[in-house]
Design a protein around this motif. Structure first.
Motif, PDB file in Angstrom:
ATOM      1  N   VAL A  63      26.314  45.839  41.792  1.00 58.14           N
ATOM      2  CA  VAL A  63      27.380  46.104  40.812  1.00 58.14           C
ATOM      3  C   VAL A  63      28.676  45.428  41.288  1.00 58.14           C
ATOM      4  N   SER A  64      28.939  45.547  42.590  1.00 54.92           N
ATOM      5  CA  SER A  64      30.136  44.897  43.154  1.00 54.92           C
ATOM      6  C   SER A  64      30.140  43.411  42.866  1.00 54.92           C
ATOM      7  N   CYS A  65      28.998  42.807  43.136  1.00 51.67           N
ATOM      8  CA  CYS A  65      28.903  41.357  42.998  1.00 51.67           C
ATOM      9  C   CYS A  65      29.130  40.952  41.540  1.00 51.67           C
TER      10      CYS A  65
ATOM     11  N   LYS B 294      19.989  38.175  45.975  1.00 49.44           N
ATOM     12  CA  LYS B 294      20.051  36.790  45.485  1.00 49.44           C
ATOM     13  C   LYS B 294      19.249  36.645  44.194  1.00 49.44           C
ATOM     14  N   ILE B 295      18.053  37.238  44.191  1.00 38.62           N
ATOM     15  CA  ILE B 295      17.209  37.093  42.996  1.00 38.62           C
ATOM     16  C   ILE B 295      17.864  37.782  41.801  1.00 38.62           C
ATOM     17  N   ALA B 296      18.348  38.995  42.010  1.00 37.65           N
ATOM     18  CA  ALA B 296      18.937  39.728  40.881  1.00 37.65           C
ATOM     19  C   ALA B 296      20.181  39.009  40.357  1.00 37.65           C
TER      20      ALA B 296
ATOM     21  N   LEU C  53      29.737  41.431  50.143  1.00 40.53           N
ATOM     22  CA  LEU C  53      29.491  42.450  51.171  1.00 40.53           C
ATOM     23  C   LEU C  53      30.677  42.572  52.132  1.00 40.53           C
ATOM     24  N   ARG C  54      31.441  41.484  52.279  1.00 39.60           N
ATOM     25  CA  ARG C  54      32.636  41.557  53.129  1.00 39.60           C
ATOM     26  C   ARG C  54      33.729  42.369  52.420  1.00 39.60           C
TER      27      ARG C  54
ATOM     28  N   LEU D 127      32.198  38.656  40.068  1.00 44.57           N
ATOM     29  CA  LEU D 127      31.913  37.439  39.284  1.00 44.57           C
ATOM     30  C   LEU D 127      32.637  37.493  37.942  1.00 44.57           C
ATOM     31  N   ASP D 128      32.678  38.693  37.351  1.00 45.64           N
ATOM     32  CA  ASP D 128      33.342  38.811  36.061  1.00 45.64           C
ATOM     33  C   ASP D 128      34.861  38.692  36.217  1.00 45.64           C
ATOM     34  N   LYS D 129      35.341  39.154  37.339  1.00 43.82           N
ATOM     35  CA  LYS D 129      36.786  39.088  37.596  1.00 43.82           C
ATOM     36  C   LYS D 129      37.208  37.639  37.876  1.00 43.82           C
ATOM     37  N   HIS D 130      36.260  36.824  38.323  1.00 42.12           N
ATOM     38  CA  HIS D 130      36.574  35.431  38.663  1.00 42.12           C
ATOM     39  C   HIS D 130      35.649  34.491  37.879  1.00 42.12           C
ATOM     40  N   PRO D 131      35.979  34.237  36.596  1.00 42.88           N
ATOM     41  CA  PRO D 131      35.072  33.438  35.748  1.00 42.88           C
ATOM     42  C   PRO D 131      34.781  32.059  36.329  1.00 42.88           C
ATOM     43  N   ASP D 132      35.739  31.477  37.054  1.00 36.24           N
ATOM     44  CA  ASP D 132      35.509  30.150  37.636  1.00 36.24           C
ATOM     45  C   ASP D 132      34.374  30.216  38.672  1.00 36.24           C
TER      46      ASP D 132
END
Ligand code: HEM
Length: 519
Positions: free
Chosen positions: A325-327, A478-480, A379-380, A331-336
């Protein structure tokens, strides 16, 4: 005569009550005060500026949990002070606890694991869910063997054989979703990681689990029939809440003997959950299932067998789902970054739809440098487990010159070092390029000596009890992430994206509703 008896009993009860009251005062005031006073004199030990009787750090933490800021901003700010401090002397409510901060202190702890540092058995939190599991017991030949069994049976270090399972479970999440709508992303990711595990443990018997409902007592006392997957999610959350319940520390026996709610109710639910899981595994037609290996393990007692299996489910599902969910959030917060990742996946030959599984292999996954960087950076920034398990020393020792008396309780802080600005460039920013050797950002970080180091990355712990599921979790993530990046259009609300300091670590109560559309 009767009056005399009543008087005598009353007197002794009164005396007992008074003695207990004095004992409680001693525990909640005197011990923490002496601890605070002793350690504030050490320049490399961080303590609260003023002694905060009773409440310790907890009130602050509980408030931040409620705001979804589960990494407690002060831990991130501590990153700026790690050159100065090796250890933090803090209070868990009123219980003294040392937090290992600096890399230097962590290295010493790892050395001490050979002689006097080992896990401390605690009877609260997630440990109470699996009291016989190897994960909370001291290191000895038996626990080492049980840990090895788990690693071998689940192929944790060569999990690529489970890629088809993982892809299949991603597909089923999408298949069960409406074409377009709003979803509880945390719930969906929990389902995904649970299904992956159950599929691996039980093979096709997973289908039985999906359709069978079991009774679960909710906090309001109402019994609801739910799936085992739902039960694991609710139970994990319930046990995580024990950490912030004052009764857990004030009267540990209430918890240990399950005398009052929530302990009584959670214990009952937990026992039933284990019973149902055992029944499902035992009734499985699949004689070679990994679940059966757990339950037939000759190396341990029946309670240990079951708890080891449940422990793996707890350790391996919510950790990965919260990180997913974090990832997706970052990603959504940083569209680039999302776009760059998508381009990499397409370049490496990942295709949408039925061809996805065929296009994915260990090599193609390994070639996706940017995907790897995005996951490492997630994860960091949002470390799903903020502290290591509980450890203690079996004799008087020192860490970085600070005396640690026999029996002291400590944990490793897994967050602050991720925000150490003497080790990372712009540590509060989400910048996956910091892990890409070819990128300008990495080169600049390298010039400044700010590329982190092995102990500056602590998401999976260090030492002889570090997480054995690291490779498995990274592959699954990675797969998800590859799958959802290609197959799902999703948007967190503007409000959620603009909130500062939001995190999805295990304590998080933040369940965002996310607008989704299948691509
Ligand atoms: C993103 C996912 C994960 C993260 C961040 C994570 C992190 C951790 C951390 C921090 C610890 C404690 C280390 C310590 O006390 O020093 C731990 C222990 C453990 N983890 Fe994980 N973990 C993840 C996934 C998994 C998976 C997938 C499995 C199993 C398949 C797993 C199994 C375990 C076990 C069994 C332990 C206890 C080890 C022992 O006591 O010897 N974890 N994990």
């Amino acid at each position: 005569m009767i009056l005399n008896l009543i008087y005598t009993i009353g007197k002794y009860l009164g005396l007992f009550g008074l003695a207990y009251f004095i004992y409680v005062l001693y525990c909640v005031l005197v011990v923490p005060y002496l601890f605070w006073r002793k350690y504030r004199k050490y320049p490399n030990v961080k303590t609260q500026e003023n002694f905060a009787p009773v409440i310790g750090d907890i009130v602050n933490e509980v408030t931040l949990v409620k705001q979804g800021k589960v990494h407690y901003e002060y831990r991130k700010d501590l990153g700026k002070e790690l050159e100065k401090y090796d250890i933090r002397a803090k209070l868990d409510w009123w219980n003294p606890c040392f937090m290992i901060l600096s890399n230097r202190a962590l290295e010493e702890v790892i050395q001490l694991q050979k002689s006097c540092v080992d896990k401390q058995y605690v009877s609260y939190g997630l440990s109470a869910m699996i009291p016989h599991g190897f994960g909370i017991q001291k290191t000895n030949t038996k626990t080492i063997q049980r840990r090895k069994n788990v690693t071998t049976w689940l192929g944790l270090n060569g999990a690529s054989k489970f890629i088809p399972h993982m892809v299949e479970c991603c597909e089923s999440i999408l298949d069960n979703m409406e074409e377009e709508g709003t979803i509880d992303l945390m719930h969906e990711m929990n389902s995904l990681t649970f299904n992956v595990f159950v599929k691996i443990m039980l093979g096709d018997d997973i289908n039985k689990l999906e359709s069978t409902l079991y009774p679960y007592t909710n906090p309001d006392g109402k019994v609801e029939n739910i799936t085992l997957k739902e039960m694991l999610i609710r139970l994990t959350n319930a046990y995580v809440q024990h950490y912030i319940n004052p009764l857990t520390f004030l009267m540990p026996f209430l918890n240990e003997y399950h005398l009052v709610n929530p302990y009584k109710r959670d214990y009952k639910n937990n026992q039933l959950f284990k019973k149902y899981i055992k029944e499902v595994v035992e009734s499985s037609d699949n004689k070679d299932s990994i679940g059966k290996k757990f339950l037939n393990n000759e190396d341990c007692t029946p309670e240990q067998r079951l708890d080891d299996m449940i422990a793996i489910m707890v350790a391996g599902t919510e950790t990965t789902s919260h990180s997913l969910v974090s990832c997706l959030y970052y990603l959504d917060k940083h569209p680039d970054i999302k776009e760059k990742l998508k381009k990499e996946l397409e370049k490496e030959g990942f295709t949408k739809g039925e061809g996805f599984l065929a296009s994915i292999g260990v090599d193609s996954i390994q070639n996706c440098t940017y995907l790897n960087c995005v996951i490492k950076e997630t994860l960091r920034c949002d470390t799903v487990i903020q502290d290591s398990f509980d450890y203690e020393c079996s004799k008087d020792t020192t860490i970085c010159g600070v005396p640690i008396p026999k029996g002291s309780h400590f944990r490793v802080d897994l967050v602050s070092s991720h925000y150490d600005d003497k080790k990372w460039l712009q540590p509060k920013e989400f910048i996956p390029e910091r892990f890409d050797f070819e990128s300008e950002f990495y080169k600049k970080s390298k010039e400044l000596g700010l590329t982190g180091g092995v102990y500056s990355r602590r998401s999976f712990g260090h030492g002889n009890r570090a997480c054995p599921g690291q490779s498995f979790a990274l592959l699954e993530m990675k797969i998800a992430i590859a799958y959802f990046t290609l197959h799902l259009e999703y948007n967190f609300s503007e409000e959620d994206l603009s909130k500062d300091g939001i995190g999805f670590a295990l304590m998080s109560q933040f369940n965002p509703k996310v607008a989704c559309k299948r691509k």
